[in-house]
Motif scaffolding. Structure first.
Motif, PDB file in Angstrom:
ATOM      1  N   MET A  32       0.832  -1.211   0.000  1.00  0.00           N
ATOM      2  CA  MET A  32       0.000   0.000   0.000  1.00  0.00           C
ATOM      3  C   MET A  32       0.867   1.261   0.000  1.00  0.00           C
ATOM      4  O   MET A  32       0.505   2.270  -0.590  1.00  0.00           O
ATOM      5  N   ASP A  35       2.922   3.039  -3.585  1.00  0.00           N
ATOM      6  CA  ASP A  35       2.399   3.975  -4.577  1.00  0.00           C
ATOM      7  C   ASP A  35       2.671   5.399  -4.108  1.00  0.00           C
ATOM      8  O   ASP A  35       2.309   5.752  -2.981  1.00  0.00           O
ATOM      9  N   THR A  37       1.311   8.315  -4.749  1.00  0.00           N
ATOM     10  CA  THR A  37       0.138   9.098  -4.343  1.00  0.00           C
ATOM     11  C   THR A  37      -0.392   8.628  -2.994  1.00  0.00           C
ATOM     12  O   THR A  37      -0.712   9.443  -2.123  1.00  0.00           O
ATOM     13  N   ARG A  38      -0.479   7.316  -2.794  1.00  0.00           N
ATOM     14  CA  ARG A  38      -0.957   6.806  -1.493  1.00  0.00           C
ATOM     15  C   ARG A  38      -0.005   7.193  -0.379  1.00  0.00           C
ATOM     16  O   ARG A  38      -0.442   7.583   0.706  1.00  0.00           O
ATOM     17  N   LEU A  41      -0.626  10.779   0.402  1.00  0.00           N
ATOM     18  CA  LEU A  41      -1.882  10.911   1.155  1.00  0.00           C
ATOM     19  C   LEU A  41      -1.691  10.503   2.612  1.00  0.00           C
ATOM     20  O   LEU A  41      -2.177  11.192   3.522  1.00  0.00           O
ATOM     21  N   LEU A  42      -0.996   9.413   2.841  1.00  0.00           N
ATOM     22  CA  LEU A  42      -0.760   8.977   4.222  1.00  0.00           C
ATOM     23  C   LEU A  42       0.076  10.001   4.978  1.00  0.00           C
ATOM     24  O   LEU A  42      -0.174  10.260   6.159  1.00  0.00           O
ATOM     25  N   HIS A  69      -7.788   6.003  -4.093  1.00  0.00           N
ATOM     26  CA  HIS A  69      -6.664   5.629  -3.231  1.00  0.00           C
ATOM     27  C   HIS A  69      -7.117   5.502  -1.779  1.00  0.00           C
ATOM     28  O   HIS A  69      -6.714   4.574  -1.072  1.00  0.00           O
ATOM     29  N   LEU A  70      -7.936   6.428  -1.323  1.00  0.00           N
ATOM     30  CA  LEU A  70      -8.428   6.371   0.054  1.00  0.00           C
ATOM     31  C   LEU A  70      -9.284   5.126   0.286  1.00  0.00           C
ATOM     32  O   LEU A  70      -9.226   4.528   1.360  1.00  0.00           O
ATOM     33  N   LYS A  72      -8.875   2.242  -1.173  1.00  0.00           N
ATOM     34  CA  LYS A  72      -7.932   1.124  -1.031  1.00  0.00           C
ATOM     35  C   LYS A  72      -7.295   1.132   0.353  1.00  0.00           C
ATOM     36  O   LYS A  72      -7.153   0.082   0.988  1.00  0.00           O
ATOM     37  N   LEU A  73      -6.906   2.314   0.819  1.00  0.00           N
ATOM     38  CA  LEU A  73      -6.286   2.425   2.142  1.00  0.00           C
ATOM     39  C   LEU A  73      -7.270   2.043   3.247  1.00  0.00           C
ATOM     40  O   LEU A  73      -6.899   1.417   4.240  1.00  0.00           O
TER      41      LEU A  73
END
Length: 119
Positions: A32, A35, A37-38, A41-42, A69-70, A72-73
């Motif tokens: 996770m 990526d 972008t992920r 975001l985190l 993405h959110l 998936k997270l």
């Protein structure tokens, strides 16, 4: 020489040697994080909870991409949600993930900047 069952640990870490289930779980977390972008975001969410619009603006991605993405997270159990009216706010699930994200980016910063590594 026998394999070490545990390493000296920082406060709040577990001392158990990893079994196949724990290794698989950790691998999923790293997948996770793999990526850009992920990971961004985190990192943003590690600064404090945020909604999709704010996150999209701050990471220069479309709302649709950020939402995907959110999702998936969230399905991976890495972020939690809180609804307030029409807004959904995202936060990190726990401090372990926060420290992992910050350490990964700190490590990257050292590699990019050429700063000497430290403990």
């Amino acid at each position: 020489m026998a394999a070490r069952e545990s390493l000296p640990a920082a406060p709040g870490t577990h001392l158990r040697a990893p079994d196949s289930v724990r290794l698989a779980e950790a691998t999923e977390v790293f997948a996770m994080l793999a990526d850009p972008t992920r990971l961004h975001l985190l990192w943003l969410i590690a600064q404090g909870e945020s909604d999709v619009g704010s996150l999209a603006e701050r990471c220069a991605a479309s709302r649709t991409a950020v939402s995907q993405h959110l999702a998936k997270l969230r399905l991976a159990g890495l972020v939690e949600t809180r609804r307030e009216g029409r807004h959904v706010y995202y936060s990190l699930r726990d401090g372990h993930l926060r420290r992992l994200v910050l350490e990964a980016l700190s490590h990257a910063d050292h590699r990019v900047s050429g700063a000497a590594p430290h403990d």
